[in-house]
Every structure is written in structure tokens, then in C-alpha cells.
Design a protein around this motif. Structure first.
Motif, PDB file in Angstrom:
ATOM      1  N   ASP A 250      -4.376   3.603  39.538  1.00  0.00           N
ATOM      2  CA  ASP A 250      -2.887   3.000  39.238  1.00  0.00           C
ATOM      3  C   ASP A 250      -2.819   1.404  39.161  1.00  0.00           C
ATOM      4  O   ASP A 250      -2.022   0.920  38.103  1.00  0.00           O
ATOM      5  CB  ASP A 250      -1.986   3.599  40.156  1.00  0.00           C
ATOM      6  N   ARG A 251      -3.323   0.871  40.310  1.00  0.00           N
ATOM      7  CA  ARG A 251      -3.297  -0.710  39.911  1.00  0.00           C
ATOM      8  C   ARG A 251      -3.840  -1.083  38.899  1.00  0.00           C
ATOM      9  O   ARG A 251      -3.491  -1.995  38.282  1.00  0.00           O
ATOM     10  CB  ARG A 251      -4.019  -1.121  41.147  1.00  0.00           C
ATOM     11  N   LEU A 252      -5.020  -0.785  38.389  1.00  0.00           N
ATOM     12  CA  LEU A 252      -5.730  -1.130  37.237  1.00  0.00           C
ATOM     13  C   LEU A 252      -4.938  -0.915  36.159  1.00  0.00           C
ATOM     14  O   LEU A 252      -4.937  -1.475  34.959  1.00  0.00           O
ATOM     15  CB  LEU A 252      -7.149  -0.380  37.282  1.00  0.00           C
ATOM     16  N   GLU A 253      -4.069   0.410  35.867  1.00  0.00           N
ATOM     17  CA  GLU A 253      -3.541   0.877  34.801  1.00  0.00           C
ATOM     18  C   GLU A 253      -2.397  -0.206  34.648  1.00  0.00           C
ATOM     19  O   GLU A 253      -2.132  -0.738  33.606  1.00  0.00           O
ATOM     20  CB  GLU A 253      -2.903   2.218  34.992  1.00  0.00           C
TER      21      GLU A 253
ATOM     22  N   ILE B  20     -13.733  23.282  36.378  1.00  0.00           N
ATOM     23  CA  ILE B  20     -13.330  22.141  36.136  1.00  0.00           C
ATOM     24  C   ILE B  20     -14.151  21.268  35.040  1.00  0.00           C
ATOM     25  O   ILE B  20     -15.445  21.592  35.108  1.00  0.00           O
ATOM     26  CB  ILE B  20     -12.601  21.633  37.082  1.00  0.00           C
ATOM     27  N   THR B  21     -13.579  20.217  34.782  1.00  0.00           N
ATOM     28  CA  THR B  21     -14.495  18.986  34.271  1.00  0.00           C
ATOM     29  C   THR B  21     -14.290  17.968  35.187  1.00  0.00           C
ATOM     30  O   THR B  21     -13.525  17.852  36.025  1.00  0.00           O
ATOM     31  CB  THR B  21     -14.138  18.762  32.885  1.00  0.00           C
ATOM     32  N   SER B  22     -15.062  16.659  34.717  1.00  0.00           N
ATOM     33  CA  SER B  22     -14.869  15.622  35.582  1.00  0.00           C
ATOM     34  C   SER B  22     -13.584  15.115  35.561  1.00  0.00           C
ATOM     35  O   SER B  22     -13.345  14.291  36.525  1.00  0.00           O
ATOM     36  CB  SER B  22     -15.957  14.502  34.748  1.00  0.00           C
ATOM     37  N   ASN B  23     -12.720  15.440  34.547  1.00  0.00           N
ATOM     38  CA  ASN B  23     -11.567  14.863  34.608  1.00  0.00           C
ATOM     39  C   ASN B  23     -10.593  14.997  35.736  1.00  0.00           C
ATOM     40  O   ASN B  23      -9.859  14.552  36.402  1.00  0.00           O
ATOM     41  CB  ASN B  23     -10.644  15.358  33.339  1.00  0.00           C
TER      42      ASN B  23
ATOM     43  N   ILE C 256      -9.354   5.322  33.920  1.00  0.00           N
ATOM     44  CA  ILE C 256      -8.505   6.125  34.605  1.00  0.00           C
ATOM     45  C   ILE C 256      -9.253   7.551  35.058  1.00  0.00           C
ATOM     46  O   ILE C 256      -9.085   8.176  36.230  1.00  0.00           O
ATOM     47  CB  ILE C 256      -7.366   6.875  33.372  1.00  0.00           C
ATOM     48  N   ARG C 257     -10.279   8.087  34.399  1.00  0.00           N
ATOM     49  CA  ARG C 257     -11.006   9.318  34.799  1.00  0.00           C
ATOM     50  C   ARG C 257     -12.354   9.291  34.567  1.00  0.00           C
ATOM     51  O   ARG C 257     -13.088  10.317  34.170  1.00  0.00           O
ATOM     52  CB  ARG C 257     -10.363  10.570  34.166  1.00  0.00           C
ATOM     53  N   GLY C 258     -12.914   8.164  34.579  1.00  0.00           N
ATOM     54  CA  GLY C 258     -14.543   7.998  34.347  1.00  0.00           C
ATOM     55  C   GLY C 258     -15.069   6.848  35.096  1.00  0.00           C
ATOM     56  O   GLY C 258     -15.145   7.183  36.556  1.00  0.00           O
ATOM     57  N   CYS C 259     -15.684   6.001  34.557  1.00  0.00           N
ATOM     58  CA  CYS C 259     -16.487   5.206  35.078  1.00  0.00           C
ATOM     59  C   CYS C 259     -16.172   4.496  36.314  1.00  0.00           C
ATOM     60  O   CYS C 259     -16.822   4.434  37.508  1.00  0.00           O
ATOM     61  CB  CYS C 259     -16.698   3.653  34.125  1.00  0.00           C
ATOM     62  N   VAL C 260     -14.947   3.950  36.399  1.00  0.00           N
ATOM     63  CA  VAL C 260     -14.279   3.285  37.476  1.00  0.00           C
ATOM     64  C   VAL C 260     -14.196   4.208  38.677  1.00  0.00           C
ATOM     65  O   VAL C 260     -14.707   4.107  40.031  1.00  0.00           O
ATOM     66  CB  VAL C 260     -13.153   2.412  37.232  1.00  0.00           C
TER      67      VAL C 260
END
Length: 447
Positions: A92-95, A155-158, A44-48
Motif C-alpha cells: 500500500d505504501r509503494l502504491e 488459487i494462483t500467486s495473486n 502489488i502481487r508479484g516481485c516485491v
């Protein structure tokens, strides 16, 4: 005692999803709670999404290099909202796929926050309390935000994946893999990037020669580094930009301040104290080699244990937990020789001992290197050199570490990691015929 579930998982990231799915396949009644999106940090908010941004950033150099290869490439403009929205749509597709996979294995997905309420009880945000024979904590980790005046402006990476507009000037706090990856991304998108670090070491834990090469290349590209600097105050200018004051260096004005100074385990407010679950001084759940906490019915896997913060490791831990507890197949994770990569520009990757570690542990070592310009860089007129490094035990000839920086280094390193894991000797590398012309052939040609 009768329980509502055999297993209740808190956190639907990589480790939790694998543990839930496999446990259900073993016949367990499983529920998994997630207060954000199924898939966790990585999906969701990292590697991918980050890797998709890395791909997008690479086109800046690829389009420029293409002209040297005969392609009539016109001036190209980059449109950040297009890439941002396409990446978020893929997330969203991956989720959806992750959710479908869990449901297909009869895992109940509870889309709300869950906290521990004793050794076998879980409190849900809607006021319900459910019970489980076994509880697995897989709540992951979250970016650390420092405490100083004006830190709320950063901000952060998120949040980096949701920016409304692309900043022209970026200051990144930190010098680890997340900081260097986003430095490369923003730089390739045309931003002026400055990395600020409290020490003068980037990528601590990686081989010194490799990380020094990345530092040199990054500086040649125009990325600036401010070492031995700490943030003192951030204020907002009249035009909306940020005025950043630091120790040991001049102030900097920027459009974006991003914190990438580490990640802390997500244990705050989880109610773990109600079950006697021990935490270490960093807030991580203390577990044994079977992923069991100090409460016999509660286990933990992934970043929340702060052992090795890597998605594939969390997946292995989730698999081992499920097989051990519900599959009648006791399994432990082997943490030796785990490969890792930094998707910087250029990327780097490594497995096994660094040169420093090998000299400290083994005493006698042999170092083999290949320092070269990749063929594509030569024709493109790009003065950027790749560096491959092999660490060999001087007594046994066993290859105990391989580290590299250059185009496609992570793709090449994955295969090389098999050889290190298998404890192959340098002689066996030398016996392999080189695949020419490739960059990977340097692995079997090093002298």
C-alpha cells in the motif's frame, strides 16, 4: 483532429507508469487508466511482495544456523498474519508513492477499467468515451488456470499474499520460477510441499546444471516432486482439505492447491479488434521493434507483448516508447544478455547463453565451474553446495554466459552481467585480484 490526450495508457504497471511519466515530462498530455492498484503485478502481487516473503522465509534457516555461531536462539514460532499484514502494508505504501509520482508529473490517473474503441478512442467503465492521438497498452499478464474438474478449488500467486492461515500441506502445479519460489517459501514456513509437473524438467530455459542442482537441494530439504503428472480431478474432503487426483501418480491430500503454470497476456475484452490490432496465438499483442502494433496509433509494452516477461524489461520498453514517440529521441531496447534470477532456496541467477545454447550456436566452447560449500554453510553444518558456471567461446575466449546457484547469487550476478554485456574475455576475469574471503571471488578463480 483535436484529441483529449496526446497519450492514453491502459495499465499502470511498471511499463505503463514509466511510459506515462516520461511522456508527460516530454510535454505530452497524458492519462493512465488502472482498474486495480497503481503499480501493477510487480509491486502489488508479484516481485516485491514475493521477495519480502522470501526474506521472511530465510529466517527459518538463519535462526537455526545462528546456534552454530554461538547465539542462544530459543525455539521460535512463526506468525503468518504478522508477515502477511506487514507485506500488504508495504505494498500500500509503494502504491501511494507510484501514484504521487504520476501526479507530480501531471499524469491524470483514471481508476477504472478502460478498453479500446477504435484507433483513437477509449471507453471507460463509467460510460465515458475519451480520445487520444496515441494509445499505449500496458495491461500486463495474468496467471493461467487450467481447465479440469475442481480447478476452482485452487488459487494462483495473486491470492497467495492474502491467505487467512498458513497451510500445512501445499501442492503447487508447475515447475517454473514462480512455482519453485513459492515452494521454497512455503517449505521454510513449515509446510509439506509437493510440486506437480507435466514433464520432468524444472525451470526450462535455465542452465541444465544449475537447475539440476536446485532440484537436488530441494529434494534434500524435503520438497517432493511429481513428474509426468497431470491433474484429473480435485474434490473437497469433509474436513475442508483437498483431495487431488493426478495421472501417473497416487492421489494427494492438501490444504492448498496453487497454480503456477504460466502467465497469459491481458488482452481479453480490451476491444483491440475494433482497431485492427493483431494478436498472436497466445493472445499477445504483436509489435515491431518500436513497440508499435498493427494499428499505427496503438503501441504496447511489457508482459502483454509476451516478449520478455520481466519488470526491468517492461520499464526499458516504456522508456524507449516515451523517448521515441514524445522525446524526439528514437530508442530501441536491446534484448541480448538480459540477466534473470529465481529467488528459490537457495536462489539462482544467470545471464547470457546456457551451456546447451552455446554448444548449439558456437560449436567450440569451454566450461569453467566452481563447486563449493559457502563458508557460512560449513560452520553451520549445512551440507548445501553452491555452483558457479562460466561459458566461454572456445574461439574468441569471450565469456558468453555466467550461471550460478547459492547464497546471494542474484546480487553477485548483477555485477557479473555487466562483464558479459561488455563482452569481456576469460583472461580479463583472471586478471582481477580475488576479494577474499567471499563467494564472489570464485568468479575470478575458475579454472
Amino acid at each position: 483532429m483535436t484529441f483529449d490526450y496526446d497519450l492514453f495508457v491502459i495499465g499502470a504497471g511498471s511499463g505503463g507508469v514509466r511510459a506515462a511519466r516520461v511522456s508527460a515530462a516530454h510535454g505530452a498530455r497524458v492519462a493512465i487508466a488502472e482498474e486495480h492498484k497503481v503499480g501493477g503485478t510487480c509491486v502489488i502481487r508479484g516481485c516485491v511482495p514475493k521477495k519480502l516473503l522470501v526474506y521472511g522465509a530465510h529466517f527459518a534457516e538463519d535462526l537455526a544456523d545462528a546456534r552454530r555461531f554461538g547465539w542462544d536462539v530459543p525455539k521460535c514460532d512463526f506468525h503468518w498474519p504478522t508477515l502477511r499484514d506487514n507485506v500488504l502494508n508495504e505494498v500500500d505504501r509503494l502504491e501511494g508513492l507510484y501514484s504521487e509520482n504520476l501526479e507530480r508529473h501531471a499524469v491524470e490517473i483514471i481508476r477504472q477499467r478502460a478498453t479500446v474503441k477504435g484507433a483513437n478512442s477509449i471507453a471507460l467503465a463509467d460510460g465515458r468515451t475519451v480520445t487520444a492521438k496515441t494509445i499505449l497498452i500496458a495491461s500486463g499478464a495474468t496467471p493461467v488456470v487450467p481447465d479440469f474438474p475442481g480447478a476452482e478449488h485452487g488459487i494462483t500467486s495473486n491470492e497467495a499474499f492474502h491467505l487467512e492461515a498458513l497451510p500445512k500441506r501445499v501442492v503447487i502445479a508447475g515447475a517454473g520460477y514462480i512455482a519453485n519460489e513459492f515452494a521454497g517459501i512455503f517449505h521454510e514456513f513449515g509446510a509439506k510441499v509437493t510440486l506437480v509437473n507435466r514433464s520432468d524438467v524444472i525451470l526450462r530455459g535455465y542452465d541444465e546444471t544449475i537447475r539440476d542442482r536446485l532440484l537436488t537441494i530441494s529434494m534434500m530439504k524435503g520438497i517432493e516432486f511429481r513428474f509426468h503428472a497431470s491433474f484429473e480431478r480435485v474434490t473437497r474432503n469433509d474436513d475442508g482439505s483437498l483431495h487431488i487426483e493426478m495421472s501417473n501418480c497416487d492421489p494427494v491430500d492438501a490444504d492448498l492447491l496453487m497454480f503456477a503454470i504460466g502467465r497469459k497476456p491481458n488482452t481479453e475484452g480490451l476491444g483491440l479488434e475494433t482497431a485492427g490490432v493483431e494478436l498472436d496465438d497466445k493472445g499477445a499483442i504483436v509489435v515491431d521493434s518500436d513497440n508499435r502494433s498493427t494499428c499505427p496509433s496503438i503501441y504496447a509494452v511489457g508482459d502483454v507483448t509476451n516478449r520478455v516477461q520481466l519488470t526491468p524489461v517492461a520499464i526499458r520498453e516504456g522508456q524507449a516508447f516515451a523517448d521515441s514517440v514524445f522525446g524526439d529521441k528514437p530508442t530501441k531496447v536491446d534484448y541480448e544478455n538480459i540477466p534473470s534470477a529465481v529467488f528459490s532456496h537457495p536462489p539462482l541467477a544467470g545471464v547470457g547463453m546456457t551451456e546447451g545454447q552455446a554448444r548449439n550456436r558456437l560449436g567450440t566452447v569451454k566450461i569453467y565451474t566452481a563447486d563449493f560449500r559457502p563458508m557460512k554453510n560449513v560452520l553451520a553444518g549445512r551440507n548445501e553446495r553452491a555452483l558457479y558456471k562460466m561459458i566461454v567461446d572456445g574461439q574468441t575466449d569471450e565469456v558468453v554466459g555466467i550461471h550460478m546457484i547459492g547464497p546471494d547469487a542474484p546480487e553477485i550476478l548483477q555485477a557479473a552481467a555487466i562483464a558479459v554485456k561488455a563482452r569481456l574475455r576469460k583472461e580479463q576475469f583472471d586478471e582481477v585480484v580475488a576479494l577474499h574471503p567471499t563467494m564472489a571471488e570464485e568468479l575470478v578463480l575458475m579454472k
